[in-house]
Design a protein around this motif. Structure first.
Motif, PDB file in Angstrom:
ATOM      1  N   TYR A 111      -6.123  10.082  -2.917  1.00  0.00           N
ATOM      2  CA  TYR A 111      -5.930  10.621  -1.569  1.00  0.00           C
ATOM      3  C   TYR A 111      -7.057  10.197  -0.623  1.00  0.00           C
ATOM      4  N   TRP A 138       0.838  -1.209   0.000  1.00  0.00           N
ATOM      5  CA  TRP A 138       0.000   0.000   0.000  1.00  0.00           C
ATOM      6  C   TRP A 138       0.872   1.259   0.000  1.00  0.00           C
ATOM      7  N   ILE A 188       0.088   4.846  -2.204  1.00  0.00           N
ATOM      8  CA  ILE A 188       0.363   6.200  -1.702  1.00  0.00           C
ATOM      9  C   ILE A 188       1.016   7.068  -2.785  1.00  0.00           C
ATOM     10  N   ASN A 234      -6.771   6.530   0.136  1.00  0.00           N
ATOM     11  CA  ASN A 234      -5.631   6.284   1.012  1.00  0.00           C
ATOM     12  C   ASN A 234      -5.896   6.746   2.439  1.00  0.00           C
ATOM     13  N   ARG A 235      -6.583   7.854   2.599  1.00  0.00           N
ATOM     14  CA  ARG A 235      -6.966   8.309   3.954  1.00  0.00           C
ATOM     15  C   ARG A 235      -7.861   7.278   4.619  1.00  0.00           C
ATOM     16  N   TYR A 275      -0.872  11.296   7.944  1.00  0.00           N
ATOM     17  CA  TYR A 275      -0.070  10.101   7.690  1.00  0.00           C
ATOM     18  C   TYR A 275       0.139   9.898   6.190  1.00  0.00           C
ATOM     19  N   VAL A 276      -0.939   9.998   5.419  1.00  0.00           N
ATOM     20  CA  VAL A 276      -0.845   9.808   3.971  1.00  0.00           C
ATOM     21  C   VAL A 276       0.068  10.866   3.362  1.00  0.00           C
ATOM     22  N   ALA A 293      -5.817   4.218   5.513  1.00  0.00           N
ATOM     23  CA  ALA A 293      -4.940   4.529   6.649  1.00  0.00           C
ATOM     24  C   ALA A 293      -5.709   4.446   7.965  1.00  0.00           C
TER      25      ALA A 293
END
Length: 113
Positions: A80, A68, A73, A83-84, A99-100, A87
């Motif tokens: 985005y 990942w 990322i 990925n958020r 974090y992303v 996460a």
């Protein structure tokens, strides 16, 4: 609905991705030998939560997390929001947005060295 055996999960996920035409660039026979990183990326992007849960039954958490970070990322703003979510929901980030962004920055820094 039934619980799948581990050996059934990979073929199930590959078939589901094939049915959604996510392996269009693969020959029919070679799609069964798709590397784990490609399977992880496609499942995380294109399939639903139940299928992602199956992926975690099939492969180790750290392998999925590394794939990942290394493969999704870097795709940047386009993914985005996904990925958020990943996460927060799967990788236990307390501040998923931060974090992303930090992982994106780390990836860019690797490219410029």
């Amino acid at each position: 609905w039934r619980i799948m055996r581990v050996e059934e999960i990979r073929p199930f996920l590959i078939k589901k991705l094939k049915d959604e035409h996510r392996f269009w660039s693969y020959e029919d026979d070679s799609v069964n030998d798709v590397p784990d990183d490609i399977l992880i990326e496609k499942v995380l992007i294109y399939l639903d939560l139940d299928d992602i849960d199956k992926l975690f039954q099939l492969l180790p958490y750290e392998q999925i997390r590394k794939s990942w970070i290394d493969n999704l990322i870097p795709l940047g703003e386009r993914y985005y929001s996904l990925n958020r979510f990943l996460a927060l929901y799967y990788f236990n980030a307390r501040k998923p947005g931060a974090y992303v962004k930090s992982m994106m920055t780390r990836h860019l820094n690797k490219l410029t060295k």
